[in-house]
Design a protein around this motif. Structure first.
Motif, mmCIF file in Angstrom:
data_model
loop_
_atom_site.group_PDB
_atom_site.id
_atom_site.type_symbol
_atom_site.label_atom_id
_atom_site.label_comp_id
_atom_site.label_asym_id
_atom_site.label_seq_id
_atom_site.Cartn_x
_atom_site.Cartn_y
_atom_site.Cartn_z
ATOM 1 N N MET A 29 37.593 29.112 36.606
ATOM 2 C CA MET A 29 36.856 30.122 37.637
ATOM 3 C C MET A 29 35.238 29.678 37.456
ATOM 4 S SD MET A 29 38.347 33.824 36.913
ATOM 5 C CE MET A 29 38.864 34.171 35.276
ATOM 6 N N ASN A 77 30.273 38.898 43.749
ATOM 7 C CA ASN A 77 29.756 38.383 44.836
ATOM 8 C C ASN A 77 28.316 39.173 45.008
ATOM 9 O OD1 ASN A 77 30.835 40.656 45.614
ATOM 10 N ND2 ASN A 77 31.895 40.044 47.329
ATOM 11 N N ALA A 151 46.133 32.861 41.367
ATOM 12 C CA ALA A 151 45.380 33.264 42.564
ATOM 13 C C ALA A 151 44.109 33.769 42.157
ATOM 14 C CB ALA A 151 46.183 34.579 43.093
ATOM 15 N N LEU A 153 42.304 32.510 39.519
ATOM 16 C CA LEU A 153 41.748 31.156 39.264
ATOM 17 C C LEU A 153 41.226 30.379 40.562
ATOM 18 C CD1 LEU A 153 41.346 29.636 36.876
ATOM 19 C CD2 LEU A 153 43.772 28.520 36.824
ATOM 20 N N PHE A 154 42.356 30.461 41.630
ATOM 21 C CA PHE A 154 41.621 29.816 42.753
ATOM 22 C C PHE A 154 40.651 30.453 43.551
ATOM 23 C CE2 PHE A 154 42.648 29.024 47.464
ATOM 24 C CZ PHE A 154 42.379 27.360 47.436
ATOM 25 N N SER A 155 40.952 31.637 43.614
ATOM 26 C CA SER A 155 39.754 32.476 44.324
ATOM 27 C C SER A 155 39.740 33.915 44.014
ATOM 28 C CB SER A 155 39.618 32.467 45.962
ATOM 29 O OG SER A 155 39.024 33.196 46.386
ATOM 30 N N SER A 157 37.759 36.224 45.095
ATOM 31 C CA SER A 157 37.554 37.271 46.103
ATOM 32 C C SER A 157 38.767 37.050 47.233
ATOM 33 C CB SER A 157 36.166 36.787 46.780
ATOM 34 O OG SER A 157 36.592 35.317 47.269
ATOM 35 N N LEU A 158 39.541 36.033 47.064
ATOM 36 C CA LEU A 158 40.403 35.871 47.931
ATOM 37 C C LEU A 158 41.671 36.741 47.427
ATOM 38 C CD1 LEU A 158 41.714 34.481 50.425
ATOM 39 C CD2 LEU A 158 41.945 32.506 49.402
ATOM 40 N N GLU A 160 41.416 39.175 45.494
ATOM 41 C CA GLU A 160 41.166 40.592 45.857
ATOM 42 C C GLU A 160 41.361 41.169 47.194
ATOM 43 O OE1 GLU A 160 37.060 41.023 44.588
ATOM 44 O OE2 GLU A 160 37.729 41.409 42.539
ATOM 45 N N ALA A 161 41.360 40.239 48.235
ATOM 46 C CA ALA A 161 41.372 40.574 49.535
ATOM 47 C C ALA A 161 42.939 40.635 49.900
ATOM 48 C CB ALA A 161 40.760 39.334 50.452
ATOM 49 N N THR A 162 43.922 40.197 49.028
ATOM 50 C CA THR A 162 45.079 40.110 49.464
ATOM 51 C C THR A 162 45.991 40.947 48.514
ATOM 52 O OG1 THR A 162 45.404 37.884 48.709
ATOM 53 C CG2 THR A 162 44.932 38.222 50.995
ATOM 54 N N SER A 163 45.629 41.266 47.411
ATOM 55 C CA SER A 163 46.526 41.717 46.440
ATOM 56 C C SER A 163 46.209 43.010 45.761
ATOM 57 C CB SER A 163 46.973 40.832 45.445
ATOM 58 O OG SER A 163 47.504 41.465 44.176
ATOM 59 N N MET A 164 47.133 43.796 45.437
ATOM 60 C CA MET A 164 46.576 45.254 44.783
ATOM 61 C C MET A 164 46.410 45.151 43.325
ATOM 62 S SD MET A 164 49.885 47.287 45.441
ATOM 63 C CE MET A 164 50.432 46.471 47.040
ATOM 64 N N TYR A 165 46.754 44.007 42.623
ATOM 65 C CA TYR A 165 46.672 43.928 41.322
ATOM 66 C C TYR A 165 45.713 42.989 40.557
ATOM 67 C CZ TYR A 165 51.408 45.583 42.343
ATOM 68 O OH TYR A 165 52.402 46.199 43.154
ATOM 69 N N LEU B 53 37.404 44.998 52.596
ATOM 70 C CA LEU B 53 36.508 44.513 51.252
ATOM 71 C C LEU B 53 35.364 45.286 51.076
ATOM 72 C CD1 LEU B 53 37.306 40.481 51.381
ATOM 73 C CD2 LEU B 53 38.073 42.412 49.433
ATOM 74 N N ALA B 77 44.671 48.081 49.118
ATOM 75 C CA ALA B 77 45.573 47.025 48.630
ATOM 76 C C ALA B 77 46.697 47.054 49.510
ATOM 77 C CB ALA B 77 45.465 46.821 47.369
ATOM 78 N N ARG B 80 45.828 45.564 52.816
ATOM 79 C CA ARG B 80 45.340 44.401 52.683
ATOM 80 C C ARG B 80 46.577 43.179 52.725
ATOM 81 N NH1 ARG B 80 40.975 44.737 48.011
ATOM 82 N NH2 ARG B 80 39.633 45.984 49.117
ATOM 83 N N GLU B 91 34.297 30.135 48.831
ATOM 84 C CA GLU B 91 34.831 31.458 48.034
ATOM 85 C C GLU B 91 36.013 31.121 47.560
ATOM 86 O OE1 GLU B 91 35.194 35.140 49.703
ATOM 87 O OE2 GLU B 91 33.494 34.642 51.536
ATOM 88 N N HIS B 93 38.083 27.928 44.698
ATOM 89 C CA HIS B 93 37.576 26.722 43.701
ATOM 90 C C HIS B 93 38.405 25.291 44.048
ATOM 91 C CE1 HIS B 93 36.338 29.882 40.847
ATOM 92 N NE2 HIS B 93 35.193 29.638 41.205
#
Lengths: 266, 253
Positions: A29, A77, A151, A153-155, A157-158, A160-165, B53, B77, B80, B91, B93
């Motif tokens: 991260m 952010n 997910a 680790l990869f991003s 913010s991404l 957070e944008a797509t998952s609820m957990y 967001l 969520a 989303r 945004e 890595h």
């Protein structure tokens, strides 16, 4: 080797595996200050517990859990303050508190210094069991939440944008950071545990292909760092934390060199 | 026509500075909308608002007739997972050694409850989207070893495997060379024609707007200055002022 040292080696092995696994996420991260902040928060807890004659591991646990919760709520952010800068300021504050406590304490200063530099000689089978249980718990956690952790680790913010957990998993992960760093503080030392968190994972990222390979390799490098470091410390009568960190740094240097010499590509 | 996203009386402020102010805006289901504006116009804020967001200081955002700007974070969520989001490069890595297949597979997470690993069906969907993006021979390659254009295609596949009802693309072609921009436009045209998905693409470059996009919105200093059919908007005085040149649309593929 004396049977007295077996639990020490086992403790070291579990500590290396656990910290190596944590490092995959901390390094991935690009937020090494998270690990550093939490480990130094644990150190503040331990030195002030010593100052007030309380069990240092208990102090480290309480403070590191609070620190983890605090770090979890630092926004991902913020525009006016970079997360790494915020954590670096927190780190400097924690260091100040640690050395203030060392300055205030006259009677058990050597015990405090051992918290900074690490001393593995205290470890018995009880410590090995605690460290082992936590490491196994972290491994189970990372398997159960594998897809969410990848997910994040990869991003973050991404994710957070797509998952609820995402928030929940990130918070639980930081709690594990706090627990593992607090428990391993006495063996590796508060000042050096940060390097053990970074070097094995950074070495694995140099040479691996795919997330699973990174996780397994980082755990292996963590194990090698602590076991070889502890053996060096025992046979050469050197500080444990220093030996462990030097081995982990050498592993990183070796993997970087190998990548360069063998011209390894993805 | 059914509404996908509707914004009303939106105000977003940072301190005393107004970041975004929109009276009314509706994106209909099946529409491909391009949002253009110079840097700092509020485009990314607009996009983050659409997927819940960020919350506005005032006003409502409705996604499929459900208000998402005034509900608890836990419930948002749920909405989303119907939104595919393709972020700017800053945004994510890109340096990590994830394989392309791993990155695309992450898109399926939104549809899976906790403690449920992806199964064979998930990976069949993942592989089919990798194939559709023309990256079938690169599935085992690491994401970091791909070119910028291939990474963008991988991120589109990542969003599409979640079977979204609304696709948000945040400056997808930034830093790409003209050839890759053309390829990206063609990919988006194909995607829209095949799936008829509702999409919102934001950009500060007209070159990136695909021909499937028939409606353009111009944003400047947080306000909508033009909203209408593409041909009409790009020939407007506002567009000329904003982009400082005579505007030509990209050629059709």
């Amino acid at each position: 080797m004396d049977a007295y040292f077996f639990p020490i080696i086992v403790t070291g092995a579990f500590a290396g595996i656990g910290i190596g696994l944590l490092g995959v996420f901390i390094v991935g991260m690009r937020m090494p200050f998270i690990g550093s902040c939490i480990s130094h928060t644990a150190m503040v807890g331990a030195v002030y517990a010593t100052l007030f004659n309380i069990n240092p591991t208990l102090g480290a646990l309480v403070l590191s859990m609070l620190g983890s919760a605090g770090v979890a709520f630092i926004p991902n952010n913020r525009k006016n303050l970079d997360a790494n800068t915020g954590q670096a300021i927190l780190l400097a504050f924690m260091m100040g508190l640690v050395f203030l406590a060392v300055g205030l304490e006259q009677d058990s200063r050597s015990e405090m210094l051992s918290l900074l530099w690490g001393n593995v000689l205290f470890a018995g089978w009880g410590t090995a069991l605690t460290t082992g249980s936590l490491t196994v718990a972290l491994m189970v956690f990372s398997l159960l939440f594998n897809k969410e952790l990848k997910a994040i680790l990869f991003s973050r913010s991404l994710a957070e944008a797509t998952s609820m957990y995402t928030h929940l998993v990130y918070f639980l992960f930081l709690c594990f950071c706090g627990l593992i760093l607090a428990v391993n503080l006495k063996a590796v030392g508060g000042l050096l545990i940060f390097s053990l968190l970074v070097c094995p994972a950074a070495a694995a990222y140099q040479i691996c292909h795919g997330h699973k390979a990174v996780v397994l390799t980082s755990m292996l490098f963590g194990l090698l760092s602590t076991v070889i470091g502890f053996l060096m410390s025992y046979y050469l009568n050197l500080p444990t934390g220093a030996c462990t960190v030097l081995v982990s740094t050498l592993i990183f240097a070796f993997t970087s060199f190998s990548r360069f010499v063998l011209n390894m590509n993805d | 026509m059914k509404n996908c996203v509707a914004l009303s009386d939106i105000l977003i402020k940072r301190g005393s500075h107004t970041i975004l102010q929109i009276d009314q805006l509706t994106i209909h289901a099946g529409e491909f909308v391009g949002l253009l504006g110079p840097n700092g116009a509020g485009k990314t804020t607009f996009l983050k608002l659409c997927c819940g967001l960020i919350k506005p200081n005032r006003g409502n955002v409705r996604f499929q007739n459900q208000c998402i700007s005034r509900i608890a974070p836990g419930r948002i969520a749920h909405f989303r997972k119907h939104i595919g989001y393709i972020p700017q490069q800053a945004e994510y890595h890109a340096h990590l050694p994830f394989t392309l297949r791993e990155v695309v597979a992450m898109g399926r997470n939104a549809l899976k409850p906790l403690f449920h690993a992806l199964d064979k069906t998930d990976y069949e969907i993942v592989d089919s989207w990798i194939d559709k993006m023309g990256l079938a021979d690169r599935g085992r390659q690491t994401f970091r070893s791909l070119s910028g254009g291939q990474q963008q295609k991988a991120l589109i596949a990542r969003a599409m495997v979640a079977e979204p009802q609304f696709l948000l693309l945040d400056e997808p072609g930034a830093n790409l060379d003209p050839n890759w921009k053309k390829q990206l436009r063609e990919t988006l045209d194909r995607l829209f024609n095949d799936c008829r998905i509702t999409a919102l693409l934001i950009s500060h470059e007209l070159d990136l707007i695909p021909s499937a996009c028939q409606r353009l919105i111009l944003l400047d200093q947080g306000r909508i200055v033009q909203d209408g059919p593409k041909a009409q908007v790009i020939n407007s005085d506002f567009a000329r002022q904003l982009f400082g040149r005579t505007i030509t649309t990209p050629e059709k593929p």
